[in-house]
Enzyme design. Structure first.
Site, mmCIF file in Angstrom:
data_model
loop_
_atom_site.group_PDB
_atom_site.id
_atom_site.type_symbol
_atom_site.label_atom_id
_atom_site.label_comp_id
_atom_site.label_asym_id
_atom_site.label_seq_id
_atom_site.Cartn_x
_atom_site.Cartn_y
_atom_site.Cartn_z
ATOM 1 C CE1 TYR A 36 3.702 4.208 2.234
ATOM 2 C CE2 TYR A 36 5.170 5.286 0.678
ATOM 3 C CZ TYR A 36 4.312 4.245 1.006
ATOM 4 O OH TYR A 36 4.063 3.258 0.087
ATOM 5 N NE ARG A 55 -1.287 10.323 -1.478
ATOM 6 C CZ ARG A 55 -0.699 9.866 -2.579
ATOM 7 N NH1 ARG A 55 -1.427 9.305 -3.532
ATOM 8 N NH2 ARG A 55 0.607 9.956 -2.743
ATOM 9 N NE ARG A 103 2.457 -6.184 24.803
ATOM 10 C CZ ARG A 103 1.376 -6.646 24.176
ATOM 11 N NH1 ARG A 103 1.437 -6.985 22.907
ATOM 12 N NH2 ARG A 103 0.219 -6.764 24.815
ATOM 13 C CE LYS A 149 2.772 6.992 -1.224
ATOM 14 N NZ LYS A 149 2.748 5.821 -2.083
ATOM 15 C CD GLU A 182 -3.993 0.612 -5.465
ATOM 16 O OE1 GLU A 182 -3.699 1.780 -5.760
ATOM 17 O OE2 GLU A 182 -4.266 0.257 -4.302
HETATM 18 N N1 PLP Z 1 -1.318 2.869 -5.841
HETATM 19 C C1 PLP Z 1 -0.433 2.415 -4.938
HETATM 20 C C2 PLP Z 1 -0.738 1.157 -4.189
HETATM 21 C C3 PLP Z 1 0.753 3.127 -4.682
HETATM 22 O O1 PLP Z 1 1.618 2.669 -3.763
HETATM 23 C C4 PLP Z 1 1.012 4.300 -5.429
HETATM 24 C C5 PLP Z 1 2.234 5.057 -5.215
HETATM 25 O O2 PLP Z 1 3.169 4.644 -4.596
HETATM 26 C C6 PLP Z 1 0.078 4.719 -6.383
HETATM 27 C C7 PLP Z 1 -1.096 3.989 -6.557
HETATM 28 C C8 PLP Z 1 0.309 5.972 -7.200
HETATM 29 O O3 PLP Z 1 0.094 7.119 -6.424
HETATM 30 P P1 PLP Z 1 0.894 8.466 -6.705
HETATM 31 O O4 PLP Z 1 0.545 8.875 -8.096
HETATM 32 O O5 PLP Z 1 0.369 9.396 -5.690
HETATM 33 O O6 PLP Z 1 2.339 8.154 -6.542
#
Ligand code: PLP
Length: 291
Positions: A36, A55, A103, A149, A182
């Site tokens: 997403y 991305r 499944r 993501k 992060e």
């Molecule tokens: N790190 C994580 C785990 C995230 O879920 C997000 C955004 O949702 C980010 C960093 C920041 O990424 P972006 O600047 O692309 O929103």
């Protein structure tokens, strides 16, 4: 004009959100088999669209997922959805799953992906600065999964709950080497003596689009930029800390555990530079940025 968010884009067709249904064997629902994007919309235009598409495409290639619409058609339909929902300033969430399947983890490659686009209010930001706690969530250094993501978000869900239980706004995750990666939903930066540091992607984090923009903005205001591993100790010794995400932009961090960080002019400058980028947004610039 009141935002309605009452429509969604499902598999190429705009429909009423309450009529959207996802099949019980959709692999996104069963296994988090999907990806997403969360995109900031300003004056009806998606910010850094091309970077989000880059991305998304990279993630889709990594997990061998077909994106059902071309980026241009997706942009046109997303813009139409924004208009219908009267959401000129909002967040767009774009989700693609592998779609319905058998499944089990195995997929055939013939599945029809599910594509859902929805609009949402920008998260309310009552505070200028946030607090962070250090969670017990660990990711493996170099793990490719953190760079996608993906719809697998249990680590983030747990980190956020951990932070909430500590009365903080968000939680930091570490990697298997003990370095900071992060927060549950944002990239982290620290400033020390005119040097901006942020962990490298290899340490186990999402390559945020706002992270990328911020690195460029920081260079343009004269900061030395370094992507290098950050230990919790190093973070504690920083002059200033901030986090970045598409949903909330650049946010100052005032506290991590028991350490307080005073307001720093450089963070203000970066926030200003970010706001300027956002305000000069036009669709043509949004499409060309980062190509
Ligand atoms: N790190 C994580 C785990 C995230 O879920 C997000 C955004 O949702 C980010 C960093 C920041 O990424 P972006 O600047 O692309 O929103």
């Amino acid at each position: 004009m009141k935002q309605t968010n009452s429509y969604a884009l499902l598999n190429g067709t705009i429909t009423q959100k309450e009529k959207v249904s996802i099949l019980p064997n959709d692999r996104g629902f069963l296994y988090g088999d999907g990806i997403y994007e969360t995109i900031r919309v300003h004056h009806g235009k998606p910010f850094l669209w091309q970077w989000h598409m880059n991305r998304l495409t990279a993630g889709a290639e990594t997990i061998n997922l077909k994106i059902p619409l071309t980026p241009l058609v997706l942009l046109e339909k997303t813009k139409r959805l924004i208009e219908l929902n009267k959401s000129n300033n909002c967040i767009v969430r774009l989700t693609i799953t592998r779609g319905p399947g058998e499944r089990g983890y195995d997929y055939t490659g013939n599945e029809t992906p599910t594509l859902l686009v929805t609009t949402h209010e920008i998260p309310a930001m009552e505070k200028n600065s946030i607090s962070l706690s250090i969670t017990n969530i660990r990711v493996a250094t170099g793990d490719i999964l953190t760079t996608i993501k993906s719809n697998n978000k249990l680590g983030a869900v747990m980190a956020k709950q951990f932070a909430k239980a500590q009365n903080t706004d968000d939680g930091l995750m570490l990697n298997s080497d003990g370095n900071i990666t992060e927060t549950s939903s944002a990239n982290i930066f620290c400033i020390n003596d005119g040097i901006l540091r942020t962990p490298p992607i290899y340490d186990g984090l999402l390559p945020g689009v706002t992270r990328r923009l911020t690195l460029g903005l920081a260079s343009s205001i004269g900061l030395i930029v370094k992507e290098e591993s950050i230990t919790p100790k190093k973070l504690e010794q920083a002059n200033a800390i901030f986090v970045t995400s598409a949903a909330t932009g650049i946010r100052n961090v005032e506290k991590i555990e028991d350490t307080i960080f005073p307001k720093n002019q450089l963070v203000n400058q970066l926030q200003k530079a970010y706001d300027e980028e956002l305000s000069k947004l036009t669709i043509s610039s949004a499409i060309s940025t980062g190509s």
